[in-house]
Design a protein around this motif. Structure first.
Motif, PDB file in Angstrom:
ATOM      1  N   LEU A   1       0.824  -1.210   0.000  1.00  0.00           N
ATOM      2  CA  LEU A   1       0.000   0.000   0.000  1.00  0.00           C
ATOM      3  C   LEU A   1       0.858   1.261   0.000  1.00  0.00           C
ATOM      4  CD1 LEU A   1      -2.836  -1.118   2.442  1.00  0.00           C
ATOM      5  CD2 LEU A   1      -2.999  -0.828  -0.027  1.00  0.00           C
ATOM      6  N   VAL A   2       2.015   1.203   0.663  1.00  0.00           N
ATOM      7  CA  VAL A   2       2.947   2.333   0.609  1.00  0.00           C
ATOM      8  C   VAL A   2       3.419   2.547  -0.822  1.00  0.00           C
ATOM      9  CG1 VAL A   2       5.259   3.106   1.273  1.00  0.00           C
ATOM     10  CG2 VAL A   2       3.732   2.124   2.998  1.00  0.00           C
ATOM     11  N   LYS A   3       3.755   1.459  -1.483  1.00  0.00           N
ATOM     12  CA  LYS A   3       4.204   1.562  -2.884  1.00  0.00           C
ATOM     13  C   LYS A   3       3.071   2.053  -3.774  1.00  0.00           C
ATOM     14  CE  LYS A   3       6.558  -1.003  -6.544  1.00  0.00           C
ATOM     15  NZ  LYS A   3       5.723  -0.415  -7.602  1.00  0.00           N
ATOM     16  N   LEU A   4       1.850   1.599  -3.497  1.00  0.00           N
ATOM     17  CA  LEU A   4       0.706   2.030  -4.286  1.00  0.00           C
ATOM     18  C   LEU A   4       0.522   3.537  -4.187  1.00  0.00           C
ATOM     19  CD1 LEU A   4      -1.768   1.232  -6.005  1.00  0.00           C
ATOM     20  CD2 LEU A   4      -3.023   0.877  -3.863  1.00  0.00           C
ATOM     21  N   LYS A   5       0.674   4.082  -2.986  1.00  0.00           N
ATOM     22  CA  LYS A   5       0.537   5.527  -2.800  1.00  0.00           C
ATOM     23  C   LYS A   5       1.642   6.274  -3.534  1.00  0.00           C
ATOM     24  CE  LYS A   5       0.080   9.169   0.643  1.00  0.00           C
ATOM     25  NZ  LYS A   5      -0.060   9.520   2.079  1.00  0.00           N
ATOM     26  N   GLN A   6       2.853   5.709  -3.525  1.00  0.00           N
ATOM     27  CA  GLN A   6       3.962   6.345  -4.240  1.00  0.00           C
ATOM     28  C   GLN A   6       3.698   6.389  -5.743  1.00  0.00           C
ATOM     29  OE1 GLN A   6       7.209   3.857  -2.951  1.00  0.00           O
ATOM     30  NE2 GLN A   6       7.613   5.079  -1.113  1.00  0.00           N
ATOM     31  N   ASP A   7       3.059   5.327  -6.244  1.00  0.00           N
ATOM     32  CA  ASP A   7       2.778   5.250  -7.681  1.00  0.00           C
ATOM     33  C   ASP A   7       1.588   6.114  -8.091  1.00  0.00           C
ATOM     34  OD1 ASP A   7       4.847   3.453  -7.867  1.00  0.00           O
ATOM     35  OD2 ASP A   7       3.558   1.673  -7.842  1.00  0.00           O
ATOM     36  N   LYS A   8       0.688   6.393  -7.137  1.00  0.00           N
ATOM     37  CA  LYS A   8      -0.518   7.178  -7.418  1.00  0.00           C
ATOM     38  C   LYS A   8      -0.430   8.503  -6.671  1.00  0.00           C
ATOM     39  CE  LYS A   8      -2.272   3.621  -9.606  1.00  0.00           C
ATOM     40  NZ  LYS A   8      -2.536   3.607 -11.068  1.00  0.00           N
ATOM     41  N   SER A   9       0.104   9.492  -7.309  1.00  0.00           N
ATOM     42  CA  SER A   9       0.366  10.776  -6.647  1.00  0.00           C
ATOM     43  C   SER A   9      -0.902  11.493  -6.195  1.00  0.00           C
ATOM     44  CB  SER A   9       1.151  11.689  -7.603  1.00  0.00           C
ATOM     45  OG  SER A   9       0.417  11.907  -8.807  1.00  0.00           O
ATOM     46  N   THR A  10      -2.054  11.137  -6.753  1.00  0.00           N
ATOM     47  CA  THR A  10      -3.296  11.820  -6.384  1.00  0.00           C
ATOM     48  C   THR A  10      -3.920  11.242  -5.108  1.00  0.00           C
ATOM     49  OG1 THR A  10      -4.581  10.327  -7.809  1.00  0.00           O
ATOM     50  CG2 THR A  10      -3.819  12.409  -8.778  1.00  0.00           C
ATOM     51  N   LEU A  11      -3.390  10.132  -4.631  1.00  0.00           N
ATOM     52  CA  LEU A  11      -3.947   9.499  -3.439  1.00  0.00           C
ATOM     53  C   LEU A  11      -3.541  10.243  -2.177  1.00  0.00           C
ATOM     54  CD1 LEU A  11      -3.710   5.601  -3.739  1.00  0.00           C
ATOM     55  CD2 LEU A  11      -5.762   6.995  -3.454  1.00  0.00           C
ATOM     56  N   GLY A  12      -4.516  10.427  -1.269  1.00  0.00           N
ATOM     57  CA  GLY A  12      -4.223  10.988   0.044  1.00  0.00           C
ATOM     58  C   GLY A  12      -3.897   9.842   0.979  1.00  0.00           C
ATOM     59  N   ASP A  13      -4.894   9.392   1.734  1.00  0.00           N
ATOM     60  CA  ASP A  13      -4.704   8.208   2.578  1.00  0.00           C
ATOM     61  C   ASP A  13      -4.675   6.954   1.722  1.00  0.00           C
ATOM     62  OD1 ASP A  13      -4.735   9.760   4.851  1.00  0.00           O
ATOM     63  OD2 ASP A  13      -6.857   9.433   5.262  1.00  0.00           O
ATOM     64  N   CYS A  14      -3.754   6.076   2.038  1.00  0.00           N
ATOM     65  CA  CYS A  14      -3.703   4.765   1.375  1.00  0.00           C
ATOM     66  C   CYS A  14      -3.090   3.821   2.403  1.00  0.00           C
ATOM     67  CB  CYS A  14      -2.855   4.829   0.113  1.00  0.00           C
ATOM     68  SG  CYS A  14      -2.818   3.258  -0.798  1.00  0.00           S
ATOM     69  N   SER A  15      -3.937   3.237   3.210  1.00  0.00           N
ATOM     70  CA  SER A  15      -3.423   2.478   4.346  1.00  0.00           C
ATOM     71  C   SER A  15      -4.321   1.300   4.688  1.00  0.00           C
ATOM     72  CB  SER A  15      -3.311   3.398   5.567  1.00  0.00           C
ATOM     73  OG  SER A  15      -4.582   3.935   5.884  1.00  0.00           O
ATOM     74  N   PRO A  16      -3.747   0.301   5.372  1.00  0.00           N
ATOM     75  CA  PRO A  16      -4.554  -0.842   5.819  1.00  0.00           C
ATOM     76  C   PRO A  16      -5.256  -0.516   7.122  1.00  0.00           C
ATOM     77  CG  PRO A  16      -2.275  -1.186   6.421  1.00  0.00           C
ATOM     78  CD  PRO A  16      -2.311   0.108   5.665  1.00  0.00           C
ATOM     79  N   ILE A  17      -6.353  -1.196   7.383  1.00  0.00           N
ATOM     80  CA  ILE A  17      -7.071  -1.092   8.651  1.00  0.00           C
ATOM     81  C   ILE A  17      -7.267  -2.512   9.164  1.00  0.00           C
ATOM     82  CG2 ILE A  17      -9.267  -0.498   9.756  1.00  0.00           C
ATOM     83  CD1 ILE A  17      -9.549   1.800   7.795  1.00  0.00           C
ATOM     84  N   GLY A  18      -6.843  -2.744  10.407  1.00  0.00           N
ATOM     85  CA  GLY A  18      -6.962  -4.076  10.989  1.00  0.00           C
ATOM     86  C   GLY A  18      -7.876  -4.093  12.200  1.00  0.00           C
ATOM     87  N   ALA A  19      -7.872  -5.218  12.897  1.00  0.00           N
ATOM     88  CA  ALA A  19      -8.784  -5.416  14.024  1.00  0.00           C
ATOM     89  C   ALA A  19      -8.546  -4.428  15.157  1.00  0.00           C
ATOM     90  CB  ALA A  19      -8.658  -6.853  14.541  1.00  0.00           C
ATOM     91  N   TYR A  20      -7.284  -4.069  15.408  1.00  0.00           N
ATOM     92  CA  TYR A  20      -7.009  -3.137  16.497  1.00  0.00           C
ATOM     93  C   TYR A  20      -7.674  -1.784  16.252  1.00  0.00           C
ATOM     94  CZ  TYR A  20      -3.518  -6.233  18.596  1.00  0.00           C
ATOM     95  OH  TYR A  20      -2.883  -7.290  19.215  1.00  0.00           O
ATOM     96  N   GLU A  21      -7.587  -1.293  15.024  1.00  0.00           N
ATOM     97  CA  GLU A  21      -8.202  -0.002  14.702  1.00  0.00           C
ATOM     98  C   GLU A  21      -9.722  -0.087  14.749  1.00  0.00           C
ATOM     99  OE1 GLU A  21      -8.139   3.400  11.167  1.00  0.00           O
ATOM    100  OE2 GLU A  21      -6.488   1.960  11.357  1.00  0.00           O
ATOM    101  N   LEU A  22     -10.278  -1.216  14.326  1.00  0.00           N
ATOM    102  CA  LEU A  22     -11.727  -1.394  14.394  1.00  0.00           C
ATOM    103  C   LEU A  22     -12.191  -1.405  15.845  1.00  0.00           C
ATOM    104  CD1 LEU A  22     -12.278  -4.096  11.621  1.00  0.00           C
ATOM    105  CD2 LEU A  22     -12.589  -1.618  11.453  1.00  0.00           C
ATOM    106  N   ARG A  23     -11.418  -2.057  16.713  1.00  0.00           N
ATOM    107  CA  ARG A  23     -11.777  -2.071  18.134  1.00  0.00           C
ATOM    108  C   ARG A  23     -11.721  -0.663  18.720  1.00  0.00           C
ATOM    109  NH1 ARG A  23      -8.095  -5.510  22.095  1.00  0.00           N
ATOM    110  NH2 ARG A  23      -6.665  -3.796  21.611  1.00  0.00           N
ATOM    111  N   SER A  24     -10.720   0.115  18.350  1.00  0.00           N
ATOM    112  CA  SER A  24     -10.621   1.491  18.847  1.00  0.00           C
ATOM    113  C   SER A  24     -11.813   2.318  18.399  1.00  0.00           C
ATOM    114  CB  SER A  24      -9.324   2.138  18.347  1.00  0.00           C
ATOM    115  OG  SER A  24      -8.194   1.483  18.893  1.00  0.00           O
ATOM    116  N   ARG A  25     -12.244   2.108  17.174  1.00  0.00           N
ATOM    117  CA  ARG A  25     -13.415   2.832  16.664  1.00  0.00           C
ATOM    118  C   ARG A  25     -14.665   2.420  17.440  1.00  0.00           C
ATOM    119  NH1 ARG A  25     -15.008   5.552  11.822  1.00  0.00           N
ATOM    120  NH2 ARG A  25     -12.866   5.468  11.067  1.00  0.00           N
ATOM    121  N   PHE A  26     -14.775   1.139  17.745  1.00  0.00           N
ATOM    122  CA  PHE A  26     -15.917   0.651  18.527  1.00  0.00           C
ATOM    123  C   PHE A  26     -15.907   1.265  19.925  1.00  0.00           C
ATOM    124  CE2 PHE A  26     -17.476  -2.356  21.720  1.00  0.00           C
ATOM    125  CZ  PHE A  26     -18.778  -2.574  21.277  1.00  0.00           C
ATOM    126  N   GLU A  27     -14.737   1.284  20.573  1.00  0.00           N
ATOM    127  CA  GLU A  27     -14.644   1.779  21.941  1.00  0.00           C
ATOM    128  C   GLU A  27     -14.907   3.277  22.045  1.00  0.00           C
ATOM    129  OE1 GLU A  27     -10.793   0.404  23.159  1.00  0.00           O
ATOM    130  OE2 GLU A  27     -11.544  -1.589  23.718  1.00  0.00           O
TER     131      GLU A  27
END
Length: 310
Positions: free
Chosen positions: A116-142
């Protein structure tokens, strides 16, 4: 209902969710936590065009991946990049892309994050380009209100078994006991200069000092566990450990109070099985070492208190 109980039930739902179950859970969480979120379902031969959900006002798109078995990093990378290609073709003006993976709290595979880091480097118009896992989902829930959390986790039991420790301290001890890392492997940087002085000030024997040093060199595991939690957890655990230390007999020797504190942190259910007891005892020593080093538990040589007698 305590925040920890609700968070635990959400974690259970994540662990049990694969495929469409995970997509339904993610859509429900996002609908309640992200204003303007729109869930997308595949439609016939049209499919979802790489879009499992998005926030139109932000041109932010989410693609979900919930494998039914342990994820193969190569397959995961292919999915992350391949879905973006479909998405870009259908939505050429997209600004943000997230690959949401139900990693079951094992962590996003490094190759996926790198792709995903490489994808963002290749696509200059992209802002956020990142993975989201279970820890982040739990933080959003909490971060949701308790009412919203209850609506997501569904029916809860009328009572909680008494043998379960549902405190914040109990939660971190369980995570540490379940951790795959070797808790006693010495691989950390040198301890603070005042560590020895504090051990001596508290009147600990060489045996206890050695044990504290052993676990303090791995106390960053506590930081690792807490990094995915609300900042209030750090203070809450500190206060709980200090309270239990204060409750140990004042007439006991420093070494005796140390071991009594360690045993007091171990939940009753863990004492029924030798291997579980060992894991929780190591977790308790790790927590004690962490807060000893931070001067949150035991006596501080920089305070006005009198030193302990040897």
């Amino acid at each position: 209902m305590s925040a920890f109980v609700l968070s635990t039930y959400f974690q259970l739902r994540l662990h049990r969710s694969n495929g469409n179950q995970f997509q339904d859970l993610f859509n429900e969480l996002m609908t309640r936590s992200q204003g303007g979120y729109v869930a997308v379902k595949p439609w016939g031969s049209h499919g979802d065009r790489g879009n499992d959900g998005y926030v139109p006002a932000e041109l932010r798109f989410f693609q979900l991946y919930a494998p039914s078995s342990e994820a193969n990093p190569v397959t995961s990378c292919s999915k992350a990049v391949g879905d973006f290609s479909k998405l870009e073709e259908a939505y050429p003006n997209l600004k943000h892309y997230h690959f949401v993976m139900n990693d079951k709290f094992q962590g996003i595979p490094a190759p996926v994050a790198e792709s995903l880091v490489k994808l963002k480097q290749d696509k200059s118009t992209l802002g956020d380009c990142s993975p989201i896992g279970a820890y982040e989902l739990r933080s959003r829930f909490e971060a949701l209100s308790q009412e919203q959390q209850i609506l997501i986790v569904g029916d809860l039991p009328a009572f909680i078994p008494k043998q379960l420790d549902l405190s914040i301290l109990g939660a971190i001890l369980k995570e540490l006991a379940d951790n795959d890392d070797d808790l006693v492997h010495l691989d950390r940087i040198d301890l603070p200069a005042e560590f020895d002085a504090k051990a001596a000030f508290n009147g600990f024997s060489d045996a206890v000092k050695s044990r504290l040093t052993q676990y303090a060199r791995r106390s960053h595991l506590v930081d690792k566990m807490l990094s995915h939690r609300d900042s209030s957890w750090l203070q809450s655990i500190s206060e709980e450990v200090k309270q239990r230390y204060t409750g140990t007999p004042k007439g006991a020797t420093p070494d005796e109070r140390f071991w009594l504190l360690s045993e007091s942190l171990i939940p009753e259910f863990a004492k029924a099985h030798a291997h579980t007891l060992k894991a929780f005892r190591e977790a308790s020593l790790l927590v004690i070492a962490k807060y000893f080093e931070a001067c949150d538990v035991f006596e501080n040589p920089n305070s006005t208190a009198a030193p302990k007698a040897h």
